[in-house]
Design an enzyme around this catalytic site. Structure first.
Site, mmCIF file in Angstrom:
data_model
loop_
_atom_site.group_PDB
_atom_site.id
_atom_site.type_symbol
_atom_site.label_atom_id
_atom_site.label_comp_id
_atom_site.label_asym_id
_atom_site.label_seq_id
_atom_site.Cartn_x
_atom_site.Cartn_y
_atom_site.Cartn_z
ATOM 1 N N HIS A 37 0.708 -1.147 0.048
ATOM 2 C CA HIS A 37 0.009 -0.016 0.185
ATOM 3 C C HIS A 37 0.838 1.498 -0.070
ATOM 4 O O HIS A 37 1.651 1.599 1.014
ATOM 5 C CB HIS A 37 -0.832 -0.103 1.137
ATOM 6 C CG HIS A 37 -1.658 1.229 1.471
ATOM 7 N ND1 HIS A 37 -1.865 2.138 2.361
ATOM 8 C CD2 HIS A 37 -2.751 1.489 0.793
ATOM 9 C CE1 HIS A 37 -2.698 2.772 2.160
ATOM 10 N NE2 HIS A 37 -3.465 2.629 1.255
ATOM 11 N N GLU A 64 -0.084 -0.732 -4.686
ATOM 12 C CA GLU A 64 -0.937 0.445 -4.717
ATOM 13 C C GLU A 64 -0.258 1.506 -4.615
ATOM 14 O O GLU A 64 0.452 1.992 -3.914
ATOM 15 C CB GLU A 64 -1.971 0.053 -3.502
ATOM 16 C CG GLU A 64 -3.377 0.862 -3.674
ATOM 17 C CD GLU A 64 -2.979 2.144 -2.917
ATOM 18 O OE1 GLU A 64 -4.227 2.923 -2.924
ATOM 19 O OE2 GLU A 64 -2.062 2.539 -2.264
ATOM 20 N N ASP A 66 -1.357 6.170 -5.514
ATOM 21 C CA ASP A 66 -2.490 7.266 -5.628
ATOM 22 C C ASP A 66 -2.089 8.243 -7.070
ATOM 23 O O ASP A 66 -0.747 8.445 -7.178
ATOM 24 C CB ASP A 66 -2.640 8.320 -4.569
ATOM 25 C CG ASP A 66 -2.900 7.074 -3.299
ATOM 26 O OD1 ASP A 66 -3.886 6.737 -3.115
ATOM 27 O OD2 ASP A 66 -1.821 7.246 -2.644
ATOM 28 N N HIS A 79 -0.355 10.904 -2.441
ATOM 29 C CA HIS A 79 -1.723 10.430 -1.914
ATOM 30 C C HIS A 79 -2.588 12.072 -1.763
ATOM 31 O O HIS A 79 -3.864 11.987 -2.361
ATOM 32 C CB HIS A 79 -1.631 9.940 -0.602
ATOM 33 C CG HIS A 79 -2.676 9.696 0.075
ATOM 34 N ND1 HIS A 79 -3.457 10.640 0.940
ATOM 35 C CD2 HIS A 79 -3.645 8.401 0.130
ATOM 36 C CE1 HIS A 79 -4.764 10.176 1.423
ATOM 37 N NE2 HIS A 79 -4.593 8.988 0.878
#
Length: 344
Positions: A37, A64, A66, A79
């Site tokens: 993440h 993962e 953003d 993010h």
């Protein structure tokens, strides 16, 4: 002239990729993927190349990250919509050009050891996914601009071989509809902190929803949702699980992936689920370097592009095979930023 420059550049890319040795890989028929993440963000600065590389070192099966758009229309990995928390910059991401964003330090806030880490572009992340066989990348569309998916579509045209390894996560129905329209061959996922209503099931199927990326506490409270999702062939991802005991519990459910800031805890959670994600470091080094050149080709003389490409090849052959050793990862990051000063 621009087309000629691109042609010369991608000829070099093709030569490099064709010369890379294919590496064997084996994986079980089914497993719960270990998704880092924002990279291994519990240890390294989130959404940076050091965090992504560390995630794979620690056994992650994918990343993962953003997505936000820069002022000049580039997809960058960060993010927050603002810069203060994870960089030494100020203001909105969307108010800064890519060049301005790349000047920022995105590592020191986490640790002095990561001073100089940059905000990556999507091209760097995709190049890394290419190098790790069978790895996945899960995008979280934090930027709700209608142009984000249009730019993403343009970028992914050059990565048709990654189609089955990309998941585009959306937070609302509008984004999901746009993803279905613009990226019909890419898996989409609804991101939510609560479970969606069964009343939406027909609509989910109408937009070819790939699955759900949900808060693991919500799934724990109603595991019957998982069974219904699997009956409809929807993927189910659980976020963000940062305790080894919880990871072991979540992995016992019939889900497809667990997202964690500490991918090293996955192997410590007493489960036999594994997948061998093998890296061709030399290929990654060459491709990441060349992607960076491609990002400047529209304003770079063709002779400079070819000179930069040669430096990429030299780097790949001398450092690429040991990218994680002797500071080669840092050298790769520095090389990307030094390309602007390369001369014929």
């Amino acid at each position: 002239q621009n087309m000629a420059r691109f042609g010369k550049l991608w000829f070099v890319v093709l030569v490099l990729l064709a010369s890379a040795d294919a590496l064997p890989i084996s994986s079980p028929k089914s497993f719960v993927r270990n998704i880092a993440h924002r990279g291994s963000s519990g240890v390294a600065p989130e959404n940076t190349m050091p965090a992504f590389e560390l995630g794979f070192q620690q056994g992650a099966h994918g990343l993962e990250t953003d997505l936000h758009l820069s002022k000049d229309g580039h997809l960058v990995l960060i993010h927050d919509s603002t810069l203060e928390r994870t960089t030494n910059g100020k203001g909105k991401v969307s108010d800064h050009t890519l060049s301005e964003l790349r000047e920022l330090d995105a590592g020191s806030w986490k640790s002095p050891a990561y001073k100089g880490a940059k905000i990556p572009t999507i091209l760097e992340a995709l190049a890394l996914i290419e190098a790790y066989a069978e790895s996945w990348i899960v995008f979280d569309l934090k930027d709700h601009s209608p142009h984000v998916l249009e730019v993403l579509k343009t970028v992914l045209v050059d990565f048709p071989h990654l189609t089955d390894r990309i998941v585009v996560g959306c937070w609302d129905d509008t984004q999901l509809e746009q993803a279905h329209s613009l990226l019909p061959h890419i898996k989409s996922a609804l991101i939510a902190s609560t479970l969606p209503s069964y009343d939406q099931w027909t609509w989910f199927k109408s937009v070819d929803l790939g699955g759900f990326n949900l808060n693991y506490h919500a799934l724990d409270a109603k595991k019957s949702f998982i069974a219904k999702a699997k009956e409809s062939s929807f993927l189910v991802f659980a976020w963000t699980v940062n305790d080894a005991a919880d990871i072991a519990k979540v992995k016992s459910w019939d889900i497809d992936a667990v997202l964690t800031d500490y991918p090293n805890l996955y192997s410590a959670s007493n489960s036999t689920d594994t997948i061998s994600v093998v890296s061709n470091k030399s290929e990654w080094a060459a491709r990441a370097c060349l992607e960076a050149v491609a990002g400047t080709v529209h304003r770079t003389p063709a002779t400079t592009v070819l000179a930069a490409s040669k430096k990429c090849q030299q780097f790949a052959s001398t450092c690429g095979s040991g990218l994680l050793q002797s500071g080669c990862d840092a050298k790769a990051l520095h090389l990307v930023d030094l390309l602007h000063s390369v001369t014929a």
